[in-house]
Design an enzyme around this catalytic site. Structure first.
Site, PDB file in Angstrom:
ATOM      1  N   ASP A  10       4.554 -32.505  37.240  1.00 33.99           N
ATOM      2  CA  ASP A  10       3.554 -32.346  38.295  1.00 33.99           C
ATOM      3  C   ASP A  10       2.327 -31.587  37.810  1.00 33.99           C
ATOM      4  OD1 ASP A  10       5.513 -33.550  39.857  1.00 33.99           O
ATOM      5  OD2 ASP A  10       4.973 -32.367  41.612  1.00 33.99           O
ATOM      6  N   CYS A  38      12.967 -30.983  36.698  1.00 32.46           N
ATOM      7  CA  CYS A  38      11.695 -30.709  37.375  1.00 32.46           C
ATOM      8  C   CYS A  38      11.575 -31.376  38.734  1.00 32.46           C
ATOM      9  CB  CYS A  38      10.538 -31.025  36.447  1.00 32.46           C
ATOM     10  SG  CYS A  38      10.395 -29.770  35.137  1.00 32.46           S
ATOM     11  N   ASP A  39      10.395 -31.237  39.325  1.00 36.33           N
ATOM     12  CA  ASP A  39      10.188 -31.307  40.768  1.00 36.33           C
ATOM     13  C   ASP A  39      10.858 -32.467  41.507  1.00 36.33           C
ATOM     14  OD1 ASP A  39       8.543 -29.319  39.837  1.00 36.33           O
ATOM     15  OD2 ASP A  39       6.909 -29.782  41.202  1.00 36.33           O
ATOM     16  N   LYS A  40      10.529 -33.711  41.188  1.00 35.58           N
ATOM     17  CA  LYS A  40      11.054 -34.847  41.943  1.00 35.58           C
ATOM     18  C   LYS A  40      12.348 -35.368  41.349  1.00 35.58           C
ATOM     19  CE  LYS A  40       7.373 -34.053  44.047  1.00 35.58           C
ATOM     20  NZ  LYS A  40       6.934 -33.069  43.058  1.00 35.58           N
ATOM     21  N   CYS A  74       8.785 -24.421  35.159  1.00 37.28           N
ATOM     22  CA  CYS A  74       7.853 -23.290  35.266  1.00 37.28           C
ATOM     23  C   CYS A  74       8.506 -22.106  35.969  1.00 37.28           C
ATOM     24  CB  CYS A  74       6.581 -23.727  35.971  1.00 37.28           C
ATOM     25  SG  CYS A  74       5.646 -24.943  35.026  1.00 37.28           S
ATOM     26  N   GLU A  93      -0.379 -33.072  45.742  1.00 39.83           N
ATOM     27  CA  GLU A  93      -0.332 -31.616  45.879  1.00 39.83           C
ATOM     28  C   GLU A  93      -1.736 -31.038  45.737  1.00 39.83           C
ATOM     29  OE1 GLU A  93       4.175 -30.638  44.259  1.00 39.83           O
ATOM     30  OE2 GLU A  93       2.478 -30.270  42.933  1.00 39.83           O
ATOM     31  N   SER A 137       1.899 -27.618  45.621  1.00 39.31           N
ATOM     32  CA  SER A 137       2.766 -27.208  44.523  1.00 39.31           C
ATOM     33  C   SER A 137       3.515 -25.953  44.947  1.00 39.31           C
ATOM     34  CB  SER A 137       1.915 -26.918  43.285  1.00 39.31           C
ATOM     35  OG  SER A 137       2.636 -26.162  42.343  1.00 39.31           O
TER      36      SER A 137
END
Length: 556
Positions: free
Chosen positions: A78, A119-121, A191, A442, A468
């Site tokens: 992202d 990570c995110d998704k 992160c 985002e 985010s």
């Protein structure tokens, strides 16, 4: 076993011939076939180490008598996709990941799965697949990045985004900006703050789909490799006992996840992902429930971007189980639920003590007596919108100001960077929702620009897009209904007075019913921005943010 269809009997000779071509021995073919979903790639810092995790999982599966077979899942960074057209392709990968994993698992008749996301998704996409497939499954993530250091202070990805705003505002030099650039992301891993990836990895642990430490053990620690080996061994126990995702991800487990979401101060993206995962498990998780849970759940952690602690400190303080143990002093968790450990929540968290009361506040001394996320409603967002309350400055919990209206992220960012947004303003960014974007981008760059220019205590931002996990400030997203379907956010005009009261869970703009109806009658839907490819298909099927932006199958 499920794999009998491709491994047993004369009818399966053609399939066995192909398994032989893989180099599998007769003994390996006769064992349970365990699919290992590897999200490894070379573009996402949180995924560059996943080959090491996968090898450790394979070792664990083999040690426990299974045959590990690896297949891939995609993953988007992202941060790299941020601020350009690439961000339209982030959220949409959640469903691509779920769909493609379903296809691979069904086509090859795996007996069990080990998901290796980070990570995110990638995390929610694989959780959706697990719930949908409902075969024995366990998760082990790649782990969080260590924080960097600038001027002796710990920093993370949100620091560089805000440094850009500070540079554009003349507050730091280009040399200082370059120092941030080189130091905020010092290792592999997701992160380092309580951003979306770490939020979802921690909540995977809470849901009971991952072993203790999954959300917090840093990516570069050897304990992460050991965790992966244990996950590989544990999946064989889950297979033997036939403990499946829907046995673990029950309605009570999702309520536990919402409770811990509030206690940890997770990313607002969790309000998109938890309902979507629950939907795949056949459970309706209404976001309105979040306020009910928040009202009785204290916020115990202020990790970056809300505070100055990082996931590595949370790990040292005892991790997610220690926070769960702390919260359970108020009897807010269902603890009799089975988890992927083969034990109950109560058994998992027993004896997990809080080792640092600055990182994990005791329930008697929370950061706030209510949770880290709030759901707001009003004539600006009749169905709902969401804000990370724990990352909002106290003076912005209640705010009133004129609307500064923009129909895309780029126009808003330009106005912020050129000094056209001033103290008191309320920035509205619309036509960035799931359908309107499409893809619900985002808005990290605009919020970071606001913070970097020193306006975080005087300017709010409202959008039908999302944020985010690195965003902080009065950033209110997921406005539903979105502008593209005629939601009231599409009817706001420049200068309208916006009233935000986060403590009262309300968000409105000053307008008479007559004027609102006049504007509604004049509003016309816009032509889709994208008419070909995956985004066009996605936009035609996606629902609103308050429903988790799930895809709805057309009714024939």
């Amino acid at each position: 076993m499920r794999s009998d269809v491709i491994t047993k009997g004369t009818k399966s000779a053609p399939q066995r011939a192909l398994l032989n071509a893989l180099g599998l021995t007769k003994e390996e073919i006769e064992r349970p076939l365990v699919g290992i979903v590897s999200s490894k790639n070379d573009i996402v810092p949180g995924h560059m180490n996943l080959d090491k995790i996968v090898e450790a999982v394979k070792t664990g599966v083999s040690m426990a008598g299974g045959t590990p077979i690896v297949f891939p899942a995609i993953a988007v960074c992202d941060g790299i996709a941020m601020g350009h057209q690439g961000m339209k392709y982030s959220l949409v990968t959640r469903d691509l990941i779920a769909d493609s994993t379903e296809a691979m698992a069904m086509a090859h008749a795996f007996d069990a799965l080990v998901m290796v996301p980070n990570c995110d998704k990638n995390v929610p996409g694989l959780l959706m697949a697990a719930a949908r497939l409902n075969i024995p499954t366990i998760f082990v993530s790649g782990g969080p990045m260590l924080a960097g250091k600038v001027d002796g202070c710990k920093v993370s990805f949100s620091s560089i985004s805000e440094a850009v705003g500070a540079f554009n505002g003349g507050k730091i030099t280009e040399e200082k900006l370059e120092e941030f650039e080189s130091k905020v992301c010092p290792t592999c891993g997701s992160c380092s703050g309580m951003y979306t990836a770490n939020s979802m990895n921690c909540l995977t642990e809470v849901l009971g789909m991952a072993l203790g430490g999954n959300g917090t053990i840093p990516a570069v620690y050897s304990d992460r490799i050991k965790l992966a080996k244990h996950a590989g061994m544990k999946i064989m126990e889950l297979l033997e006992r036939n403990i499946r995702p829907r046995d673990v991800m029950t309605e009570a487990a999702f309520k536990n996840a919402l409770t811990m979401d509030m206690a940890l101060g997770c990313s607002t993206n969790s309000m998109l992902h938890l309902p979507a995962i629950a939907h795949e498990a056949g459970i309706e998780l209404n976001v309105d429930m979040a306020n009910e849970i928040s009202a009785k759940t204290p916020n115990l952690c202020h990790l970056a971007p809300a505070g100055h602690n990082y996931v590595e400190e949370l790990n040292e303080a005892g991790g997610i189980y220690a926070v769960m143990n702390e919260i359970n002093k108020l009897n807010l968790l269902s603890t009799d639920l089975i988890t992927c450990t083969g034990k109950t929540v109560a058994e998992n968290i027993k004896g997990c003590i809080n080792k640092n009361k600055e990182v994990i506040r005791p329930v008697e001394n929370p950061y706030s007596t209510t949770g880290g996320i709030a759901i707001l409603k009003g004539n600006l967002a009749p169905d709902s919108c969401v804000v990370k309350r724990s990352a909002v400055a106290p003076e912005m919990l209640k705010h009133e100001g004129p609307a500064r209206v923009f129909d895309c992220e780029e126009d808003a960012l330009n106005a912020i960077n050129t000094g056209k947004i001033v103290a008191g303003d309320v920035v509205i960014i619309r036509y960035e929702g799931p359908k309107g974007g499409p893809g619900m981008r985002e808005m990290l760059n605009p919020t970071s620009a606001i913070m970097g220019r020193g306006l975080g205590g005087s300017v709010a931002l409202i959008t039908d897009g999302r944020f985010s996990g690195a965003t902080r400030g009065a950033a209110i997203g997921h406005v539903s209904p979105e502008a593209a379907v005629g939601g009231n956010i599409a009817l706001v005009e420049e200068g309208d007075i916006i009233k935000i009261d986060i403590e009262a869970n309300s968000i409105d703009f000053e307008i008479s019913e007559e004027e609102l109806e006049r504007r509604r009658s004049n509003w016309k839907p816009r032509q889709p921005k994208i008419t070909t490819g995956y985004l066009a298909r996605y936009a035609s099927m996606v629902t609103s943010g308050n429903r988790g932006a799930i895809l709805e199958i057309p009714k024939f």
